[in-house]
Design a protein around this motif. Structure first.
Motif, PDB file in Angstrom:
ATOM      1  N   SER A  30       0.820  -1.203   0.000  1.00 31.90           N
ATOM      2  CA  SER A  30       0.000   0.000   0.000  1.00 31.90           C
ATOM      3  C   SER A  30       0.858   1.259   0.000  1.00 31.90           C
ATOM      4  O   SER A  30       0.550   2.232  -0.677  1.00 31.90           O
ATOM      5  CB  SER A  30      -0.932   0.017   1.216  1.00 31.90           C
ATOM      6  N   GLY A  31       1.935   1.219   0.756  1.00 29.02           N
ATOM      7  CA  GLY A  31       2.852   2.359   0.772  1.00 29.02           C
ATOM      8  C   GLY A  31       3.495   2.586  -0.580  1.00 29.02           C
ATOM      9  O   GLY A  31       3.658   3.725  -1.026  1.00 29.02           O
ATOM     10  N   ILE A  32       3.867   1.503  -1.255  1.00 33.69           N
ATOM     11  CA  ILE A  32       4.448   1.633  -2.593  1.00 33.69           C
ATOM     12  C   ILE A  32       3.415   2.193  -3.566  1.00 33.69           C
ATOM     13  O   ILE A  32       3.720   3.066  -4.371  1.00 33.69           O
ATOM     14  CB  ILE A  32       4.994   0.273  -3.068  1.00 33.69           C
ATOM     15  N   GLY A  37       6.751   4.510  -3.460  1.00 30.28           N
ATOM     16  CA  GLY A  37       7.547   3.812  -4.455  1.00 30.28           C
ATOM     17  C   GLY A  37       8.300   4.772  -5.360  1.00 30.28           C
ATOM     18  O   GLY A  37       9.323   4.424  -5.942  1.00 30.28           O
ATOM     19  N   LEU A  38       7.800   5.997  -5.467  1.00 31.78           N
ATOM     20  CA  LEU A  38       8.500   6.994  -6.263  1.00 31.78           C
ATOM     21  C   LEU A  38       9.831   7.370  -5.629  1.00 31.78           C
ATOM     22  O   LEU A  38      10.791   7.691  -6.323  1.00 31.78           O
ATOM     23  CB  LEU A  38       7.630   8.238  -6.443  1.00 31.78           C
ATOM     24  N   LEU A  39       9.903   7.339  -4.305  1.00 30.45           N
ATOM     25  CA  LEU A  39      11.156   7.620  -3.615  1.00 30.45           C
ATOM     26  C   LEU A  39      12.183   6.510  -3.857  1.00 30.45           C
ATOM     27  O   LEU A  39      13.378   6.767  -3.920  1.00 30.45           O
ATOM     28  CB  LEU A  39      10.924   7.777  -2.114  1.00 30.45           C
ATOM     29  N   GLN A  41      12.245   4.751  -6.547  1.00 33.31           N
ATOM     30  CA  GLN A  41      12.281   4.673  -7.998  1.00 33.31           C
ATOM     31  C   GLN A  41      11.621   3.397  -8.499  1.00 33.31           C
ATOM     32  O   GLN A  41      12.079   2.746  -9.422  1.00 33.31           O
ATOM     33  CB  GLN A  41      13.701   4.802  -8.529  1.00 33.31           C
ATOM     34  N   LEU A  42      10.516   3.025  -7.843  1.00 33.76           N
ATOM     35  CA  LEU A  42       9.689   1.921  -8.292  1.00 33.76           C
ATOM     36  C   LEU A  42       8.520   2.491  -9.069  1.00 33.76           C
ATOM     37  O   LEU A  42       8.061   3.597  -8.803  1.00 33.76           O
ATOM     38  CB  LEU A  42       9.171   1.106  -7.107  1.00 33.76           C
ATOM     39  N   ASP A  43       8.036   1.730 -10.018  1.00 36.76           N
ATOM     40  CA  ASP A  43       6.910   2.189 -10.813  1.00 36.76           C
ATOM     41  C   ASP A  43       5.634   1.974 -10.011  1.00 36.76           C
ATOM     42  O   ASP A  43       5.101   0.863  -9.956  1.00 36.76           O
ATOM     43  CB  ASP A  43       6.863   1.429 -12.133  1.00 36.76           C
ATOM     44  N   ALA A  44       5.165   3.009  -9.344  1.00 37.12           N
ATOM     45  CA  ALA A  44       3.987   2.918  -8.500  1.00 37.12           C
ATOM     46  C   ALA A  44       2.741   3.063  -9.355  1.00 37.12           C
ATOM     47  O   ALA A  44       2.462   4.129  -9.906  1.00 37.12           O
ATOM     48  CB  ALA A  44       4.020   4.002  -7.430  1.00 37.12           C
TER      49      ALA A  44
END
Length: 97
Positions: A30-32, A37-39, A41-44
């Protein structure tokens, strides 16, 4: 007095352990999806990630009575994360799906 130890009821069973890990994984997903997830560098993509996290929280709640409150908090956090994540995705022109 008996030399045989009684089974302790405060010990975690395997289902309790898996349910706790599943509820925590739901909070992380849920946090991602919310935008953290932007922090990293994940594709949220909140429309994909957060419903999976909510389903995982509901499965954890059904799996164990001991971690039902944690699973409820994970599901509520998932609902909040979905709203925030969708708003962040629309504001930043990010992908929803």
């Amino acid at each position: 007095m008996s030399s045989v130890d009684e089974a302790r009821s405060d010990r975690l069973s395997a289902a309790d352990t898996i349910a706790g890990l599943l509820a925590v994984a739901s909070i992380v997903l849920s946090g991602i999806g919310m935008g953290l997830g932007l922090l990293l560098q994940l594709d949220a993509r909140p429309a994909r990630v957060v419903p999976v996290a909510i389903i995982a929280a509901l499965v954890a709640a059904r799996m164990s009575a001991r971690f039902q409150s944690l699973a409820l908090k994970a599901a509520l956090f998932g609902a909040l994360a979905w709203v925030v994540g969708m708003a962040v995705a629309v504001i930043t022109d990010g992908p929803l799906l």
